[in-house]
Every structure is written in C-alpha cells, then in structure tokens.
Enzyme design. Structure first.
Site, PDB file in Angstrom:
ATOM      1  N   GLU A  69      -7.621 -78.991  20.135  1.00  0.00           N
ATOM      2  CA  GLU A  69      -6.767 -78.354  19.116  1.00  0.00           C
ATOM      3  C   GLU A  69      -5.364 -78.299  19.703  1.00  0.00           C
ATOM      4  O   GLU A  69      -5.071 -77.431  20.532  1.00  0.00           O
ATOM      5  CB  GLU A  69      -7.273 -76.940  18.799  1.00  0.00           C
TER       6      GLU A  69
ATOM      7  N   GLY B  16      -4.308 -76.037  23.101  1.00  0.00           N
ATOM      8  CA  GLY B  16      -3.074 -76.002  23.875  1.00  0.00           C
ATOM      9  C   GLY B  16      -2.176 -77.178  23.513  1.00  0.00           C
ATOM     10  O   GLY B  16      -2.283 -77.744  22.419  1.00  0.00           O
ATOM     11  N   SER B  17      -1.335 -77.535  24.433  1.00  0.00           N
ATOM     12  CA  SER B  17      -0.316 -78.540  24.143  1.00  0.00           C
ATOM     13  C   SER B  17      -0.871 -79.963  24.220  1.00  0.00           C
ATOM     14  O   SER B  17      -1.923 -80.202  24.831  1.00  0.00           O
ATOM     15  CB  SER B  17       0.831 -78.396  25.144  1.00  0.00           C
ATOM     16  N   VAL B  18      -0.144 -80.890  23.641  1.00  0.00           N
ATOM     17  CA  VAL B  18      -0.569 -82.301  23.656  1.00  0.00           C
ATOM     18  C   VAL B  18      -0.649 -82.845  25.091  1.00  0.00           C
ATOM     19  O   VAL B  18      -1.663 -83.467  25.449  1.00  0.00           O
ATOM     20  CB  VAL B  18       0.361 -83.167  22.773  1.00  0.00           C
ATOM     21  N   PRO B  19       0.369 -82.631  25.944  1.00  0.00           N
ATOM     22  CA  PRO B  19       0.261 -83.197  27.301  1.00  0.00           C
ATOM     23  C   PRO B  19      -0.975 -82.692  28.055  1.00  0.00           C
ATOM     24  O   PRO B  19      -1.661 -83.477  28.720  1.00  0.00           O
ATOM     25  CB  PRO B  19       1.553 -82.723  27.989  1.00  0.00           C
TER      26      PRO B  19
ATOM     27  N   CYS C  88       0.554 -73.041  16.119  1.00  0.00           N
ATOM     28  CA  CYS C  88       0.373 -74.496  16.160  1.00  0.00           C
ATOM     29  C   CYS C  88       0.575 -75.150  14.799  1.00  0.00           C
ATOM     30  O   CYS C  88       1.145 -76.221  14.689  1.00  0.00           O
ATOM     31  CB  CYS C  88      -1.030 -74.804  16.670  1.00  0.00           C
TER      32      CYS C  88
ATOM     33  N   ASN D  74      -1.172 -68.014  22.368  1.00  0.00           N
ATOM     34  CA  ASN D  74      -0.624 -67.454  21.123  1.00  0.00           C
ATOM     35  C   ASN D  74      -1.622 -66.630  20.305  1.00  0.00           C
ATOM     36  O   ASN D  74      -1.222 -65.747  19.565  1.00  0.00           O
ATOM     37  CB  ASN D  74       0.013 -68.553  20.262  1.00  0.00           C
TER      38      ASN D  74
ATOM     39  N   GLU E 187     -12.488 -76.827  14.328  1.00  0.00           N
ATOM     40  CA  GLU E 187     -13.016 -75.489  14.558  1.00  0.00           C
ATOM     41  C   GLU E 187     -13.269 -74.869  13.194  1.00  0.00           C
ATOM     42  O   GLU E 187     -12.662 -75.262  12.194  1.00  0.00           O
ATOM     43  CB  GLU E 187     -12.019 -74.652  15.373  1.00  0.00           C
TER      44      GLU E 187
END
Ligand SMILES: NC(=O)c1ccc[n+]([C@@H]2O[C@H](COP(=O)([O-])OP(=O)(O)OC[C@H]3O[C@@H](n4cnc5c(N)ncnc54)[C@H](O)[C@@H]3O)[C@@H](O)[C@H]2O)c1
Ligand SMILES: C[N+](C)(C)CCCC=O
Length: 502
Positions: free
Chosen positions: A262, A240-243, A296, A165, A476
C-alpha cells in the site's frame, strides 16, 4: 502493564514509560538495549519516550512466538476465531477515548479524526470476524463419481509494516484479515509513531487470543529488513512510501514471499462545471486536509473545469482559511500538527518551490505558531491552496504528504482524463459531476485503484482499498483481501480404480 498507564489529560503532559515491544502475550523490556531513538509529541515538540529498537535476537523471539501461536490459531474454526475478534472489537469500543488520545499525542492529528480512525479499526476487526466464519472452499464434481475440493488455508506468520499517518488503523487493517484467515502476525509500526499499535496487541491478548498471535517489534529500516528476510515469515504486508515498497518487494523475492504493498499517491480530483459547488468544495477539502494532508489517497491534483474555476477558488480558499489549527486534543481543532519537524520543513519547502516555479499561493503555506505557550515547539503550518498550477510543476508531480492543494484548470473531459492519468502512481481518483453518464465514463478511464464519484476519502472497511501502477499491489479491506492472506489447496479424490498407463 495497564493501558491506563498511558492516559493523558492534555498536550504536553504525557511521558510514555511502558515498554512498547510486545510478544508472547506481554509488553517486553529489551534486556541489553543497544539502540534507542527519541519519539516526539508533534503538538509540542517534547520527547515522549526513548524507543527501544529490536535487533535479530528480539525479531527471532517475536517470530517464534508468532509461529507457536499459529499452531493453535490456524486449527481453530472460523467461528472460534470470530468470537475472540468480536471481543477485541468490544474492548476497542470501550477504550476508544484512551486510544484516540494517545494517537493524537504521538501523531499530532485532531482528536476528532483520531476517534474516526479508532472506529475504522474496530469496524475492520468486526467485519473480518464475520468473514472468518464464511471461509470455505469449492466442491468440483469429476467423472465416475470422483471429485475434487479446494481448501483456503492460512499462510503462516505474516509480517505487517506500518506508516506513521494512521498508526492504530493500519495495525488493525493488516491484522484483522490476517488473523481471520488463521495467520499470526508480527507487526512493526513506524518508529515515528510506535505507541498505539502495542495497545492493539494488548487488546487481542485480553480478548483471549493465544500468546504470540499478534506481536509488536519496534524499529526502523534495520528491524524491517530482519523481518522481511526471516525464513519463517510467509508474507509481508507493507504500508509506506514507494521507494521502501520496492525494497520490501526485492527482499521478499529472495524467499518468494507474498507481498501486499500500500504505497503513495498523487491522485487527481476532477471537478466538472455541472457539479454542485458546495459539495465539490467540501470534497476537495476532504481530499486534501485530513490528517494535516498526510494521507496516501489524497486528491492533491485538483482539476477544475475552467468555467467553474473562479467561484471554486473563492469558496475553497475561504473555507481553507477558516480551518481551526491548534492543540489537536481540543474538540474545536480541525487541523493539528504535522508528524515531525523534518517533515514540516520538507512540506514548507515544497510550497516555496511551487512559488518559485510560478504557482500562486492563494492561502496558507506558512509555519503556524499557536498562542498557547506549550504548543510553541509544535510542528504546525497553515493549510495551503496553490493556484495557477501547471502539470510540469514539482507540486503537481510529487507526493508532498502535507496540507497543500494544487489547483489546475481544464477545458474538456478528454483533456482532463489524459492529464489525470499522466502519473506513475494510481492510488485513488475522484470526479464531481451531476451527469451520471459522465461520472461512470470518466471513472472507467481513470487509472486508479480507488475511485470516488461525488465524494472523496471515504473508506468503509467492507470495500476494497488499494492502488494501480506504482501505488501498490494487492488490496486491504473487503472480501477480496481473504485471497491475500490465504493459499488455496486443491484435493483430488478418486472414487474408482486408478486408470494407469503403465
Ligand atoms: N497506500 C496506502 O494505504 C498508504 C497508507 C498510508 C501511507 N502510505 C504512504 O506512506 C508514505 C509515508 O509513510 P512513511 O514515511 O512512514 O513511509 P516509509 O516508507 O518511510 O516507512 C514505512 C515503514 O517502513 C519501514 N521501513 C523503512 N525502510 C525499510 C526497509 N528497508 N525495510 C523494511 N521496512 C522499512 C519504516 O520503518 C516504516 O515502518 C507515503 O508515501 C504515503 O503515501 C500509503
Ligand atoms: C481513511 N483514509 C482517510 C481514507 C485514509 C486511508 C489510509 C491512507 O493513508
């Protein structure tokens, strides 16, 4: 290969022919390419290029390059490192338009937003150039003239793994603090948006960074796994994503490597009846529709106090319908294309599901086909506001990552807080109110890493950014990030005799 080789004039005209991998100071064409993947232009649906994916041979080469650059870079003074980083920032400023245009072509966001992302990347590098020269330890006086001191030392080769993104911005947000602290980096962009991170690698090299300081390996899950498991990698910073974040943490645990995560969010935005309506509406739009809603930190659960709900809905729907959708390279466009066809379908599926579960589609949520024939294959949709939402609906519980705002109503502050915190995620949160005491009281109780009072989604690089709960670990930006890219060494110095027990 010159950056200008990528220059574009308008959507639908760009072919990326230059190699997108980069190590030892140059773009690298992989010798025996076993796997490639198509990369698309979201605005048109055209294939931009075939991405050459890195396997173990290439990952080893990149890590080795980073290791050798680390030897030189980590011995330089902070001021020397700062000098090169400032030069990199200057080149970014000069190439702002080039980078922003290519970001648009590969990501689909509007040129206006892409320019802001490039500015954020540049500011981040400038900020950490300043920090580089301030890195210092402590002096601790001990009895008898003895003393101890601490040193902040770099970690070594750090890996950055990015989401699609904010491709250029993420590469800068990770590399700037890492490099300022004396580390080198191997960065893996998302295979969906691989084109601009390599421009950053070229810029660092041109600014005078040692060969191998910042390297790019392209690929997806497999390449990411190789990086996380690599024995010469000291740390992984992931966006990126949680998984995926959970998998990264698990892989890093094998080598007891540090991680920064993150991850995703489902953030609440609380709008109290004493808010300024105009600002609250603008805040809700900023909280939901930047980058086609693919952010996010978005405040996608908009809780509005009941008395204000009718006027808020009327105004937010009116302004959402006015959002100009279309060619992301046009100055007038405010919303471009979503990142991919499957992602667009997923987001539209969430709107359909919301409808079935009883939410009212107040506007948008439909595929959008621009009049310009070259854009007909692009991944557009109309931004959507969902009314009559309840806490148990899928649209309120899951991260949609698209331009879909769910509006809920509440009566009391206590109730709003309970419902806002009822999520496993905790990236961001916002509150709009003109009552200063309430603002701080509410923020104190919100379980989120980044909170906004009377604004939303602003991320100045000097301010730490990151999540609570399952939204992540570490931060960050800001001074604190130095702690995530250094390790502390303690040195005891004896000025007398050894007082031995033996
Ligand atoms: N908190 C933040 O700062 C922030 C910022 C941007 C995006 N995000 C989150 O990112 C998500 C969207 O991005 P996405 O779809 O690219 O996420 P993703 O998790 O699918 O992929 C992110 C990156 O991880 C890589 N990857 C995938 N599997 C891997 C594995 N097993 N090992 C190593 N690397 C692997 C991908 O190739 C990509 O580069 C959303 O959930 C969003 O909220 C968070
Ligand atoms: C700059 N924004 C819009 C706050 C985005 C931060 C990075 C998250 O996706």
């Amino acid at each position: 290969m010159r950056l200008a080789a990528l220059r574009c004039a308008s959507s639908g005209t760009v072919d990326v022919k230059v190699p997108l991998n980069f190590w030892c100071g140059d773009r690298v064409k992989i010798k025996d390419v076993s796997t490639t993947e198509p990369v698309y232009e979201p605005a048109t649906g055209r294939v931009l290029c075939e991405l050459e994916l890195c396997g173990s041979v290439e990952v080893n080469q990149a890590v080795q390059a980073a290791q050798s650059a680390y030897q030189a870079w980590s011995r330089m003074s902070g001021m020397e490192r700062a000098h090169i980083m400032i030069e990199a920032a200057r080149i970014i400023e000069n190439r702002r338009e080039d980078i922003a245009e290519i970001e648009v072509v590969n990501n689909g966001k509007s040129i206006t937003e892409a320019r802001m992302d490039v500015d954020s990347a540049r500011l981040c590098i400038e900020y950490y150039a300043g920090v580089a020269s301030t890195l210092a330890g402590q002096h601790i006086q001990l009895p008898g003239g003895s003393f101890a001191y601490t040193r902040r030392e770099p970690l070594g080769v750090c890996v950055g793994i990015g989401a699609w993104n904010y491709p250029f911005q993420i590469a800068a947000w990770k590399s700037a603090p890492a490099l300022a602290c004396g580390n080198s980096m191997v960065f893996k962009p998302s295979p969906v948006t691989p084109v601009t991170a390599v421009m950053l690698a070229e810029i660092y090299a041109k600014a005078g960074a040692p060969e191998g300081l910042f390297n790019i390996v392209q690929g997806g899950q497999e390449t990411g796994n190789l990086l996380c498991h690599h024995p010469d990698v000291a740390k992984v910073s992931f966006t990126g994503s949680v998984p995926t974040g959970k998998k990264i943490m698990e892989m890093c645990s094998k080598g007891v490597k540090q991680v920064t995560l993150e991850l995703g969010g489902k953030s609440p935005l609380l709008i109290f009846e004493d808010s300024d309506l105009g600002n609250a509406v603008k805040g809700a739009l900023m909280a939901n529709f930047l980058s086609q809603g693919q952010v996010c930190s978005n405040g996608t659960r908009v809780f509005v106090q009941r008395q204000m709900l009718p006027e808020f809905l009327e105004e937010v729907v009116r302004r959402t319908k006015d959002i100009e959708i279309g060619d992301p390279l046009l100055e007038s466009t405010r919303m471009g294309a979503l990142v991919s066809r499957p992602h667009l379908d997923r987001v539209l599926g969430y709107v359909e599901q919301a409808r079935k579960e009883g939410a009212k589609v107040l506007c948008g949520g439909e595929p959008f086909v621009p009049l310009d024939p070259k854009l007909r294959g692009g991944y557009y949709m109309t931004p959507c506001v969902l009314g009559d939402c309840t806490d148990d609906m899928t649209c309120v519980k899951e991260e949609i990552f698209g331009p879909v705002m769910s509006v809920l109503s509440f009566e009391t502050e206590e109730e709003a807080l309970l419902r806002a915190n009822n999520s496993a995620l905790g990236l961001a949160a916002g509150v709009f109110t003109s009552d200063v005491k309430r603002a701080h009281r509410v923020v104190e109780h919100l379980k989120a890493g980044s909170c906004f009072i009377n604004n939303y989604n602003i991320t100045p690089v000097e301010v730490p950014f990151g999540g609570f709960k399952m939204s992540g670990i570490g931060r960050e930006n800001g001074q604190v990030t130095v702690e995530h890219y250094t390790q502390m060494k303690t040195v005891f110095v004896e000025m007398g005799d050894v007082d031995s027990l033996f």
